[in-house]
Design a protein around this motif. Sequence first.
Motif: not given
Length: 92
Positions: A12-18, A36-43, A52-54
Amino acid sequence: MQELFSKPGTEDLPLSEQEFYELRIDDSPDPDRPGFVLMQSRAQWSEIDRQMMWDEIEKEHWITYQAAMNRYERRRQALAARGFTESDMDLF
């Protein structure tokens, strides 16, 4: 395999706070390095880009799928310890 994680109660928070994290396992795109390639990224939302930027993209190469899955599970547990327990796959 691909899974997106978020913190409970933030929907329920604004997208800018998620904040979101993605874990994924893909076949290696390099024919000289099979596996295999395991990838972790943040958005996070970027007000400047208005999307949204990764970032914080981390990649690991594993020879076997089982080794990649073992590491995937450890990373998933580390995200859960940081509060990212909501999954789009409902595996928790």
